[in-house]
Design a protein around this motif. Structure first.
Motif, PDB file in Angstrom:
ATOM      1  N   ILE A 223       0.841  -1.191   0.000  1.00 27.27           N
ATOM      2  CA  ILE A 223       0.000   0.000   0.000  1.00 27.27           C
ATOM      3  C   ILE A 223       0.883   1.250   0.000  1.00 27.27           C
ATOM      4  N   THR A 224       0.483   2.257  -0.749  1.00 26.26           N
ATOM      5  CA  THR A 224       1.237   3.511  -0.821  1.00 26.26           C
ATOM      6  C   THR A 224       0.821   4.419   0.322  1.00 26.26           C
ATOM      7  N   LEU A 225       1.819   4.943   1.026  1.00 23.45           N
ATOM      8  CA  LEU A 225       1.566   5.795   2.188  1.00 23.45           C
ATOM      9  C   LEU A 225       2.183   7.171   1.952  1.00 23.45           C
ATOM     10  N   SER A 226       1.461   8.206   2.365  1.00 20.97           N
ATOM     11  CA  SER A 226       1.979   9.565   2.164  1.00 20.97           C
ATOM     12  C   SER A 226       1.343  10.521   3.169  1.00 20.97           C
ATOM     13  N   VAL A 227       1.962  11.692   3.270  1.00 19.09           N
ATOM     14  CA  VAL A 227       1.389  12.811   4.020  1.00 19.09           C
ATOM     15  C   VAL A 227       1.101  13.912   3.022  1.00 19.09           C
ATOM     16  N   CYS A 228      -0.133  14.428   3.061  1.00 18.68           N
ATOM     17  CA  CYS A 228      -0.473  15.491   2.112  1.00 18.68           C
ATOM     18  C   CYS A 228      -0.903  16.776   2.815  1.00 18.68           C
ATOM     19  N   GLY A 229      -0.748  16.824   4.139  1.00 19.56           N
ATOM     20  CA  GLY A 229      -0.996  18.076   4.844  1.00 19.56           C
ATOM     21  C   GLY A 229       0.196  19.003   4.699  1.00 19.56           C
ATOM     22  N   GLU A 230       0.084  20.193   5.261  1.00 20.45           N
ATOM     23  CA  GLU A 230       1.166  21.169   5.128  1.00 20.45           C
ATOM     24  C   GLU A 230       2.447  20.723   5.806  1.00 20.45           C
ATOM     25  N   HIS A 231       2.357  19.727   6.701  1.00 23.90           N
ATOM     26  CA  HIS A 231       3.578  19.187   7.306  1.00 23.90           C
ATOM     27  C   HIS A 231       4.490  18.567   6.246  1.00 23.90           C
ATOM     28  N   GLY A 232       3.923  18.250   5.091  1.00 24.65           N
ATOM     29  CA  GLY A 232       4.716  17.637   4.035  1.00 24.65           C
ATOM     30  C   GLY A 232       5.853  18.503   3.542  1.00 24.65           C
ATOM     31  N   GLY A 233       5.811  19.806   3.845  1.00 24.22           N
ATOM     32  CA  GLY A 233       6.903  20.690   3.442  1.00 24.22           C
ATOM     33  C   GLY A 233       7.833  21.069   4.569  1.00 24.22           C
ATOM     34  N   ASP A 234       7.634  20.477   5.756  1.00 24.18           N
ATOM     35  CA  ASP A 234       8.467  20.795   6.913  1.00 24.18           C
ATOM     36  C   ASP A 234       9.583  19.758   7.052  1.00 24.18           C
ATOM     37  N   PRO A 235      10.861  20.181   7.062  1.00 24.79           N
ATOM     38  CA  PRO A 235      11.970  19.218   7.101  1.00 24.79           C
ATOM     39  C   PRO A 235      11.907  18.233   8.267  1.00 24.79           C
ATOM     40  N   ASP A 236      11.572  18.683   9.466  1.00 31.72           N
ATOM     41  CA  ASP A 236      11.510  17.776  10.608  1.00 31.72           C
ATOM     42  C   ASP A 236      10.390  16.747  10.434  1.00 31.72           C
ATOM     43  N   SER A 237       9.280  17.189   9.868  1.00 29.88           N
ATOM     44  CA  SER A 237       8.168  16.274   9.638  1.00 29.88           C
ATOM     45  C   SER A 237       8.513  15.270   8.553  1.00 29.88           C
ATOM     46  N   ILE A 238       9.240  15.713   7.537  1.00 31.06           N
ATOM     47  CA  ILE A 238       9.670  14.792   6.480  1.00 31.06           C
ATOM     48  C   ILE A 238      10.567  13.709   7.062  1.00 31.06           C
ATOM     49  N   GLU A 239      11.418  14.097   8.010  1.00 28.66           N
ATOM     50  CA  GLU A 239      12.291  13.122   8.657  1.00 28.66           C
ATOM     51  C   GLU A 239      11.460  12.017   9.320  1.00 28.66           C
ATOM     52  N   PHE A 240      10.394  12.403   9.998  1.00 28.93           N
ATOM     53  CA  PHE A 240       9.542  11.399  10.645  1.00 28.93           C
ATOM     54  C   PHE A 240       8.863  10.510   9.592  1.00 28.93           C
ATOM     55  N   CYS A 241       8.351  11.113   8.530  1.00 27.82           N
ATOM     56  CA  CYS A 241       7.695  10.342   7.466  1.00 27.82           C
ATOM     57  C   CYS A 241       8.658   9.327   6.872  1.00 27.82           C
ATOM     58  N   ARG A 242       9.880   9.747   6.692  1.00 27.55           N
ATOM     59  CA  ARG A 242      10.898   8.844   6.141  1.00 27.55           C
ATOM     60  C   ARG A 242      11.200   7.713   7.112  1.00 27.55           C
ATOM     61  N   GLU A 243      11.261   8.022   8.414  1.00 29.50           N
ATOM     62  CA  GLU A 243      11.566   7.011   9.423  1.00 29.50           C
ATOM     63  C   GLU A 243      10.522   5.905   9.456  1.00 29.50           C
ATOM     64  N   ILE A 244       9.251   6.253   9.245  1.00 29.02           N
ATOM     65  CA  ILE A 244       8.205   5.214   9.312  1.00 29.02           C
ATOM     66  C   ILE A 244       7.892   4.625   7.942  1.00 29.02           C
ATOM     67  N   GLY A 245       8.720   4.982   6.939  1.00 30.47           N
ATOM     68  CA  GLY A 245       8.648   4.307   5.651  1.00 30.47           C
ATOM     69  C   GLY A 245       7.585   4.798   4.697  1.00 30.47           C
TER      70      GLY A 245
END
Length: 856
Positions: free
Chosen positions: A797-819
């Protein structure tokens, strides 16, 4: 004595470490290693400086022995990071009556007296903390300065260099520990326990016989980062006098460094010295792997290099320098990527207020969308559209914006709101449009009826008055303030190509219109991760038709109105598919509550009544009937799709027809991604999927073409996150809408939280505004659980974040950590996300040799 904390003479082999002795000490050692003529220098470690601040006495004799018989020294601050600041440099320590006589024979009586007076002045003001007005008289003599000091201090001016040096060291070390200094460096990201090193250096005087003076030189333009020899040199001066000198008719102003039509230059008058400075500059660039601003002193024609710091520059210069160094193989391309702060990239994508422009601040709020714009104040969407039709730039000011303001927001050059925060309606739309926005400007009083705003200080600005909006700083400024243009060009594109080569998480854009899609493609988004299809309805002709559908009493009338909307949506979808032909497009079905599309003003109600041939009272009654107590938690999203299914039927038919239309031409096959918003239960997905499949079958039969699509869910409610396993049965992707999820998880209104959020952050309730940076502990746990449960049911399944956090570097780090597979953000934040993702993928060694660390 502090035997275990002794000072260290800086030589090529001394054990100088940036973490122990500070940035300046390490830089000076590197200059020495490169063979530059650096005067003898001693480094005091951070622990030693702390001990001095605590009242302990260093081994002054051991320190002074390092300089032999030379009687005059300087002390400079050496913090670990250069931008943490520090106490001012002290020059000419050791000057007294005896040394004035010594230098009179060597340099001349006038130069010797000047040296002595300079030190007395700086010591009295910076060490003894006396009023500087007492020492400002340009005709002041050494004797008069001594008398003024002694009158105030009830003691003679110290003549012993040990006493002078000790008091200077105590003053500088204690200044670093002061409350003001702590707050200042904390605002620049320094840790609470940040330490200060100090460097003591043999003075090169810059005064006296022969060619003597001081200056600074750098080899790039600070604004663009392009090669350019820039600097100033001033005869009979010390330190940074040449830079500090502003005006005067005394004939002693600074010489320019290079030949041009401005007058005398060091290049013309001292060509050998200038050639040596050029050699030193290139040596520093290669050896320190950085463009440096070099401080130098001449004494009797002999060059000494006093200090070097990275050449001051903005984001555009940073990018140009990093790329140039990598292209010259001085640093690696990965080093170049790592040198640029992702959030600073925003400065390159928008016009900015000029760095040295005069700022008359009339209001401060939240920096909700970066950039700068100037225009006349307008107070509603109609006025903004009228201004745009006449070619006049305008700033739309509202208490808060709503979907009804969309047309005005498109027409405006900037948006200023009294309420809201970084994820408010105004902020999100402004970032998507690339407009500057200042939200939460609560120090303004807006009078819509009187068409004016009043500032906290009582100043009044009426409609038509000119203001400048600085969305990067979160400030509204009076008048037309000078600006600099966006800086996208060759170096930027090269840097982003290097970033894309190493990042391992995708970056898409939130794009709601064909125009947005074009911007997203310009910034190399890998696709569209969120298209809020309802934003296509705000054009005047479409809004009226949609309102007819909303007012319809039965399915037949509603379908009749929606049938008129379908070609409009189909054409928009087709254009977006064509623009993004080789990239995926995810289309979110209609989400907001219906009341957002209905007028709330008397004029708007009258206009709608005329369009629908109804009485104003009938229109008002219908609007009241549709009103909800808490619309954001009411009849919206999938709930609309189930209770009024005709809207979703129309939209998916338009999507499929657009895909078939575009797929007739050669090129990659378009497979739309259709996303259902605000889901909470598996059954909701089943009901909507059944109707979508039916529409797909019907369109396929009518067209003779196979209809392909992917179905997914926008996970915004905590329940959807917890039940992601159930929902994943029918979804090929889960896209997390973290704006609403944060709002629902915290029980906070994202439009109102700005009123108290800064207080909460300052008092440690939250470490950061959760609408600005993703809350890892709460919202993050929901994302983690949903991701795990979704993958248990559907492994790929494809997972993504599409809220405004998607442009925040710290939030991207978390998204990357959980795959997660990708993040999606506003088009103008796509480069920020791409660079941040690349930096996360570049593994920094745990123990970096400081001698090869590019951070000076």
């Amino acid at each position: 004595m502090l035997d275990h904390l002794n000072s260290e003479r800086i030589t090529q082999t001394a054990a100088i470490k940036r973490s122990l002795h500070g940035n300046r000490a390490k830089c000076l050692q590197r200059l020495i290693r490169l063979g530059m003529p650096v005067p003898e220098t001693v480094a005091l470690s951070i622990p030693l400086v702390r001990a001095i601040a605590a009242g302990q006495r260093p081994d002054l004799k051991a320190i002074l022995d390092q300089f032999g018989s030379w009687p005059v020294l300087s002390v400079r601050a050496s913090p670990v990071e250069p931008d943490w600041g520090g106490p001012s440099t002290m020059l000419n320590i050791g000057m007294n009556r005896a040394n004035q006589a010594f230098f009179a024979s060597r340099l001349g009586a006038e130069a010797a007296a000047e040296l002595h007076l300079r030190f007395v002045r700086s010591y009295a003001v910076d060490v003894a903390r006396l009023d500087e007005d007492m020492f400002e008289d340009p005709d002041l003599t050494v004797k008069q300065a001594y008398d003024a000091y002694e009158d105030e201090m009830d003691e003679e001016f110290p003549q012993d260099i040990e006493v002078q040096l000790l008091e200077v060291l105590k003053s500088m070390s204690r200044a670093w520990e002061g409350t003001t200094a702590r707050l200042l460096r904390s605002s620049k990201g320094a840790p609470e326990d940040a330490g200060l090193g100090l460097v003591i250096q043999r003075m090169v005087l810059g005064l006296g016989k022969g060619e003597s003076g001081a200056g600074v030189i750098q080899f790039i333009n600070s604004e663009s980062g392009e090669p350019q020899k820039v600097g100033r040199y001033m005869r009979q001066s010390q330190g940074r006098d040449a830079l500090d000198y502003t005006s005067g008719d005394d004939g002693q102003g600074p010489l320019y460094l290079t030949k041009d039509n401005r007058g005398g230059s060091l290049e013309e008058e001292q060509p050998e010295v200038f050639a040596e400075l050029e050699r030193v500059g290139q040596l520093a660039r290669k050896g320190l792997r950085e463009e440096m601003q070099i401080e130098f002193t001449l004494e009797g024609g002999k060059l000494a290099i006093i200090d070097a710091i990275p050449a001051p520059r903005g984001a555009r210069g940073d990018v140009a320098v990093a790329v140039a160094l990598a292209q010259d193989e001085i640093i690696s391309t990965e080093d170049a990527v790592m040198r640029i702060e992702p959030k600073a990239i925003s400065e390159l994508l928008h016009r900015q207020v000029a760095p040295r422009a005069r700022r008359d601040v009339i209001s401060r709020g939240i920096a909700a969308s970066p950039g700068a714009a100037t225009g006349k104040l307008v107070f509603d969407a109609l006025a903004a559209q009228a201004a745009a039709s006449q070619g006049e730039a305008c700033i739309l000011v509202r208490r808060e914006t709503s979907p009804e303001d969309i047309r005005g927001m498109h027409a405006a050059s900037g948006i200023l709101t009294e309420r809201g925060g970084t994820t408010s309606h105004a902020a999100v739309i402004a970032r998507g449009l690339g407009l500057p926005c200042v939200a939460g400007a609560s120090d303004l009083t807006i009078d819509n009826k009187g068409r004016k705003v009043t500032t906290q200080s009582g100043r009044v600005f009426a409609e038509g008055d000119i203001i400048t909006l600085d969305g990067t700083a979160g400030e509204a400024l009076a008048g037309d303030v000078p600006k600099i243009e966006a800086g996208i060009g060759g170096p930027f594109e090269q840097l982003m190509s290097w970033a894309d080569a190493v990042r391992d998480i995708g970056v898409r854009a939130n794009a709601d219109t064909p125009e947005d899609a074009q911007v997203a493609k310009m910034f190399d988004a890998e696709g569209i991760g969120l298209c809020r299809t309802e934003h296509m309805f705000f054009a005047a002709d479409r809004l009226t038709v949609l309102r007819e559908a909303i007012f319809a009493e039965n399915s037949t009338d509603r379908n009749a109105a929606l049938k008129r909307l379908r070609p409009m949506q189909r054409d928009d979808f087709a254009l977006i598919f064509e623009i993004m032909r080789d990239r995926p497009v995810c289309l979110r079905l209609f989400d907001p509550p219906l009341h957002e599309f209905l007028p709330n003003s008397r004029a708007g109600i009258r206009e709608l009544a005329e369009a629908m041939d109804l009485s104003a009272n009938a229109v008002r009654a219908r609007i009241e009937q549709l009103a909800e107590f808490n619309p954001m938690l009411g009849m919206r999203g999938v709930r609309l799709g189930i209770t009024i299914p005709e809207i979703y039927d129309m939209q998916v038919r338009a999507i499929f027809e657009a895909a078939i239309l575009v797929n007739r031409s050669k090129g990659p096959t378009v497979v739309p991604e259709i996303m259902i918003p605000l889901v909470s239960a598996k059954r909701e997905v089943e009901l909507v999927k059944t109707r979508i499949d039916a529409v797909a079958a019907e369109v396929s039969a009518q067209s003779g073409k196979t209809v392909e699509y992917k179905l997914g869910v926008m996970v915004e409610t905590p329940r959807a996150a917890l039940r992601a396993g159930d929902i994943a049965v029918h979804a090929s992707f889960l896209s997390f809408g973290t704006n609403d999820m944060t709002q629902m998880t915290y029980g906070l209104s994202r439009d109102d939280a700005g009123r108290f959020m800064s207080t909460y952050v300052n008092q440690g309730v939250f470490p950061e505004d959760p609408f600005r940076a993703l809350d890892r502990d709460g919202v993050g746990e929901l994302l983690t659980l949903a991701s795990e449960r979704g993958r248990q049911v559907r492994e790929k399944i494809t997972l993504s974040v599409c809220g405004e956090h998607g442009g925040d570097p710290d939030s991207i780090e978390f998204c990357r950590e959980i795959g997660m597979n990708y993040v999606s953000c506003s088009p103008y934040r796509v480069p920020v996300a791409r660079l941040a993702a690349a930096q996360l993928a570049i593994r920094a060694p745990e123990d970096v040799d400081e001698d090869i660390n590019y951070e000076i």
